[in-house]
Write an enzyme that holds these catalytic residues in place. Sequence first.
Site, PDB file in Angstrom:
ATOM      1  CG  LEU A  21     -21.059  93.843 102.230  1.00 38.82           C
ATOM      2  CD1 LEU A  21     -21.699  92.520 102.627  1.00 38.82           C
ATOM      3  CD2 LEU A  21     -19.882  93.607 101.301  1.00 38.82           C
ATOM      4  CB  SER A  22     -25.846  98.302 101.479  1.00 38.99           C
ATOM      5  OG  SER A  22     -27.053  98.590 100.821  1.00 38.99           O
ATOM      6  N   GLY A  24     -25.279 103.115  98.523  1.00 36.23           N
ATOM      7  CA  GLY A  24     -26.545 103.842  98.568  1.00 36.23           C
ATOM      8  C   GLY A  24     -27.152 103.878  99.951  1.00 36.23           C
ATOM      9  CG  ASN A 110     -35.013  94.647 102.359  1.00 38.85           C
ATOM     10  OD1 ASN A 110     -34.199  94.890 103.233  1.00 38.85           O
ATOM     11  ND2 ASN A 110     -35.664  95.595 101.725  1.00 38.85           N
ATOM     12  CG  HIS A 137     -24.678  91.915 100.517  1.00 43.00           C
ATOM     13  ND1 HIS A 137     -24.638  93.004  99.689  1.00 43.00           N
ATOM     14  CD2 HIS A 137     -25.403  92.304 101.597  1.00 43.00           C
ATOM     15  CE1 HIS A 137     -25.303  94.009 100.226  1.00 43.00           C
ATOM     16  NE2 HIS A 137     -25.784  93.610 101.390  1.00 43.00           N
ATOM     17  CD  GLU A 174     -33.674  95.758  96.796  1.00 39.47           C
ATOM     18  OE1 GLU A 174     -33.335  95.818  97.986  1.00 39.47           O
ATOM     19  OE2 GLU A 174     -32.955  95.251  95.910  1.00 39.47           O
ATOM     20  NE  ARG A 214     -30.259  99.546  97.323  1.00 47.66           N
ATOM     21  CZ  ARG A 214     -29.705  99.208  98.488  1.00 47.66           C
ATOM     22  NH1 ARG A 214     -30.230  98.222  99.203  1.00 47.66           N
ATOM     23  NH2 ARG A 214     -28.647  99.856  98.945  1.00 47.66           N
ATOM     24  CG  HIS A 250     -35.216  99.674 100.515  1.00 52.31           C
ATOM     25  ND1 HIS A 250     -34.444  98.947 101.411  1.00 52.31           N
ATOM     26  CD2 HIS A 250     -35.032  99.070  99.315  1.00 52.31           C
ATOM     27  CE1 HIS A 250     -33.835  97.963 100.783  1.00 52.31           C
ATOM     28  NE2 HIS A 250     -34.168  98.022  99.518  1.00 52.31           N
ATOM     29  CG  ASN A 365     -24.583  96.527 108.870  1.00 44.49           C
ATOM     30  OD1 ASN A 365     -23.754  97.143 108.206  1.00 44.49           O
ATOM     31  ND2 ASN A 365     -24.623  95.209 108.901  1.00 44.49           N
ATOM     32  CB  CYS A 371     -35.017  97.385 108.190  1.00 45.12           C
ATOM     33  SG  CYS A 371     -34.739  98.776 107.077  1.00 45.12           S
TER      34      CYS A 371
END
Length: 448
Positions: A21-22, A24, A110, A137, A174, A214, A250, A365, A371
Amino acid sequence: MKSFEVNFDGLVGPTHNYGGLSFGNVASQSNSQQASNPKEAALQGLEKMKALMDMGFVQGVLAPQERPDVAALRSLGFAGTDAQVIERAAKEAMPLLVASCSASSMWVANAATVSPSADTADGRVHFTAANLNCKYHRSIEHPTTSRVLGAMFADQQHFSHHAALPAVAQFGDEGAANHTRFCRDYGEAGVEFFVFGRSAFDSRYPAPQKYPARQTLEASQAVARLHGLSEEGVVFAQQNPAVIDQGVFHNDVIAVGNGELLFHHQDAFLNTEQMLAELHGKLAARGANFQSISVPRDQVTVEDAVRSYLFNSQLLSRADGSMLLIVPQECRANSRVWQYLQGLTAAGGPIREVKVFDLKQSMQNGGGPACLRLRVALNETELAAVNPGVIMTPGLYDTLTAWVNKHYRDALRESDLADPQLLLECRTALDELTQILKLGAVYPFQIN
């Protein structure tokens, strides 16, 4: 009074899946549609939390989101019972169902931006939930994130919570993935380092051409104002647009900081020398001896950094003053990165040891050790005011491990997301989790 940097790790949710879904995020997109293992992912995360606890670090846990997000699907026009909503979404708009099932809240770097009491005008710890509006999402996370943080840090004498910034592109935020704090001691006033990818209103700042930036400068400035930070206590720096276009979505994919140290790639920022000079000067004024380690591009390329997540590591201060770097096993698998790290620890600098963790489910993922955690600097009084149910102990680790083994599936494919039974499984698990962590009612299904 003693102070601590507490790492609150995100507990991987029961719908952990590879939706790609992300845009980048190279790892997210390259592993799209593969079968995931939610149970293994959650257990890997818990093992990292326990390991840090066993090393003497104060460790906490942050609960996942309710998924599938049926309310989000209803807001997009899907009606009927919960099962009918899921069935219709799967039939008519599978990408929306996949988005509503994303377990990306596991990456709590995030979740919010946090400023400790030593930095803020009112002497409280401030939290601003990230709007994450660059990706649908993730943009649906912040209402629950705010409730969970409010249940964890409920004492208004010590903690202040701010709503997410306006959900428009000009204020893309973010969270802590683009925020680092430097200080001599966690309990002393420090300098908060905000990294942005573009400016929404000032065309003098260049923007990436391939992938989205972002975080905006304007969002970072707004968070600094909300938290009551002084001009002497902040530095704003722009991420290099060229590295964003290479998959550095990021700042925490290309740099990590802690205490008096910034560990970064040579190509991470624009105007690097000017930025380092500003950090050095402002930290010197606060009694800190700022240092930076720049990793040369001829030793580790940006591509190496993105593939290995070298900089998406945890940089932790130990009692003897040295630092420990927590990296994913992908760093050991990359010969150039591993050679660099071996030389780094042998050089006798501030980073004395590297520990490797298996976080394959998260890494596939697009998220590494950094993260998975939200850093919160707390003094002894503030730590005592935190909801004790979310602080990791040997007993809590055992309880959460048993909880995961009881409720999580060991394989999940996109087609499984259309199973209404998955929603019931998730709600049953989360209802039990809120009791384990003493959170109260924080999920929509518990409130509505």
